[in-house]
Design a protein around this motif. Structure first.
Motif, short mmCIF file in Angstrom:
data_model
loop_
_atom_site.label_atom_id
_atom_site.label_comp_id
_atom_site.label_asym_id
_atom_site.label_seq_id
_atom_site.Cartn_x
_atom_site.Cartn_y
_atom_site.Cartn_z
N VAL A 135 0.84 -1.21 0.00
CA VAL A 135 0.00 0.00 0.00
C VAL A 135 0.87 1.25 0.00
N ILE A 136 1.99 1.23 0.74
CA ILE A 136 2.91 2.37 0.74
C ILE A 136 3.49 2.59 -0.65
N ASN A 137 3.91 1.49 -1.30
CA ASN A 137 4.47 1.60 -2.64
C ASN A 137 3.46 2.13 -3.65
N ASP A 140 -0.79 5.03 -1.35
CA ASP A 140 -2.06 5.27 -0.66
C ASP A 140 -1.72 5.50 0.81
N PHE A 141 -1.25 6.72 1.10
CA PHE A 141 -0.64 7.00 2.40
C PHE A 141 -1.65 6.95 3.55
N ASN A 142 -2.86 7.41 3.34
CA ASN A 142 -3.84 7.37 4.41
C ASN A 142 -4.19 5.94 4.80
N GLU A 143 -4.37 5.08 3.81
CA GLU A 143 -4.66 3.67 4.08
C GLU A 143 -3.47 3.01 4.77
N ALA A 144 -2.25 3.33 4.31
CA ALA A 144 -1.06 2.74 4.92
C ALA A 144 -0.95 3.15 6.39
N GLU A 145 -1.24 4.41 6.67
CA GLU A 145 -1.15 4.87 8.06
C GLU A 145 -2.20 4.18 8.93
N ARG A 146 -3.40 3.96 8.38
CA ARG A 146 -4.44 3.25 9.13
C ARG A 146 -4.00 1.82 9.45
N LYS A 167 9.51 3.96 5.78
CA LYS A 167 9.19 3.88 4.35
C LYS A 167 8.05 4.82 3.99
N LEU A 168 7.05 4.90 4.88
CA LEU A 168 5.92 5.80 4.63
C LEU A 168 6.40 7.25 4.56
N ASP A 169 7.23 7.65 5.52
CA ASP A 169 7.76 9.02 5.52
C ASP A 169 8.60 9.28 4.27
N ALA A 170 9.42 8.29 3.88
CA ALA A 170 10.27 8.46 2.70
C ALA A 170 9.44 8.61 1.44
N GLN A 171 8.39 7.80 1.33
CA GLN A 171 7.53 7.90 0.14
C GLN A 171 6.79 9.23 0.11
N ARG A 172 6.35 9.68 1.26
CA ARG A 172 5.68 10.99 1.30
C ARG A 172 6.65 12.10 0.89
N LYS A 173 7.86 12.02 1.39
CA LYS A 173 8.86 13.03 1.03
C LYS A 173 9.17 12.98 -0.46
#
Length: 351
Positions: A135-137, A140-146, A167-173
């Motif tokens: 999901v992170i890749n 879909d950051f909101n779903e990944a955080e959930r 990984k989530l922070d890196a993808q967001r950045k």
């Protein structure tokens, strides 16, 4: 060597091997039974025998679209049934409100010591973490955080959560940097397009102004030439009439022996001002040498000197070709004669 002793030794060796073999087989059988009791059977209870699904299998889109379930209204057994059904359909941790993780967590909330739910959550944790990574890749950051928050309720100290959050922070950045780069590229493209449009408009305006100036100058030169030609024709006619009168008077008054004199112009030698020189506001003069024939025409015109050179030469020679002369006389008889004259070009004469 005594062969009887050898056969006896071999017989004793074979007898010693049999108990060891039996013991090894017993140990293997025991391990198999223990594996069935403590590993395979609990997992089958969790996954269920209906569809034989595996939690590591990617979730299909139709399964992800399952509607949420009101877990508060379900009993403990209903929750376990829903959890097994979700596992069979690979709804391990999604969609929100209808996945195995939430059902098992609700079971533990109602019955904290429920071993089936605890074992299922522990065993499916790696598969759920893999799903979160996918999901992170997919960004879909909101779903990944959930999903990460849901995993944290199962094992908050698990190091996998730290990796997933990184990984989530890196993808967001990375996404922010890509979007910023797109904005910068678009801004640069807009600036370049605006500059190109401004430069083109300025160039078009300059070209239009130059064309208008050239046209106005050409029209002014044409008008000046027309006015000069008309004035020259009028003066030529007047001069010709006056010269004809003077010639007639001189002929009548001439003595019987005949008159001797130089050639006399009977029209004004007025050259046309060259358009180029007129536009450039140039002035000058041309010294020409020519022959006046017995009929008053002009020939053998040559430029002796000029200032500036080659600017007014043609206009001066053309003016002499159009000029009319009364030829030179010797004892009353017309003869050809050579003359030299300086023709001047001044802007004041064109006004």
């Amino acid at each position: 060597m005594d062969t009887r002793n050898s056969r006896y030794a071999r017989s004793r060796a074979r007898g010693a091997i049999k108990p060891i073999t039996i013991a090894v087989l017993a140990i293997v059988a025991g391990l198999a039974i223990l594996s069935w009791i403590f590993i395979i059977k609990p997992h089958e209870d969790i996954v269920g025998a209906d569809a034989g699904g595996h939690p590591s299998t990617p979730v299909a889109a139709t399964q992800q679209a399952a509607p949420p379930v009101n877990v508060e209204a379900l009993s403990l057994n209903d929750l376990l049934d829903e959890a097994r059904k979700a596992m069979n359909q690979q709804r391990v941790i999604s969609p929100a409100g209808n996945n195995a993780f939430e059902f098992y967590l609700k079971v533990l909330q109602k019955q904290p010591g429920n071993q089936t739910a605890a074992d299922a959550l522990r065993e499916t944790f790696p598969f759920a973490a893999s799903n979160v990574e996918q999901v992170i890749n997919q960004r879909d950051f909101n779903e990944a955080e959930r999903e990460i928050d849901l995993l944290a309720k199962v094992d908050p100290t698990n190091y996998t959560l730290t990796i997933l959050r990184s990984k989530l922070d890196a993808q967001r950045k990375t996404l922010d940097e890509e979007q910023q780069k797109q904005l910068d590229d678009q801004r640069q493209a807009d600036v370049a397009a605006q500059k190109a449009a401004t430069d083109k408009a300025a160039a078009d305006q300059a070209a239009a102004q130059k064309a208008a100036a050239d046209k106005a100058a050409a029209q002014a030169a044409l008008v000046a030439q027309q006015q000069e030609k008309a004035k020259e024709e009028q003066e030529a006619k007047a001069k010709e009439a006056a010269t004809t009168t003077e010639t007639a008077s001189a002929t009548n008054a001439a003595p019987a022996g005949g008159e001797t004199r130089d050639a006399i112009p009977i029209s004004t030698i007025r050259p046309r001002y060259p358009a180029t020189a007129l536009r450039n506001s140039q002035e000058g003069w041309v010294d020409v040498q020519y022959t006046v024939n017995v009929d008053g025409s002009v020939s053998d015109i040559t430029v002796v000197s000029a200032e500036p050179r080659h600017v007014f030469d043609g206009a001066a020679m053309d003016a002499l070709r159009r000029a009319k002369f009364s030829p030179a006389l010797r004892d009353g008889e017309a003869i050809a004669s050579q003359q030299q004259k300086r023709i001047e070009f001044k802007l004041s004469t064109t006004q």
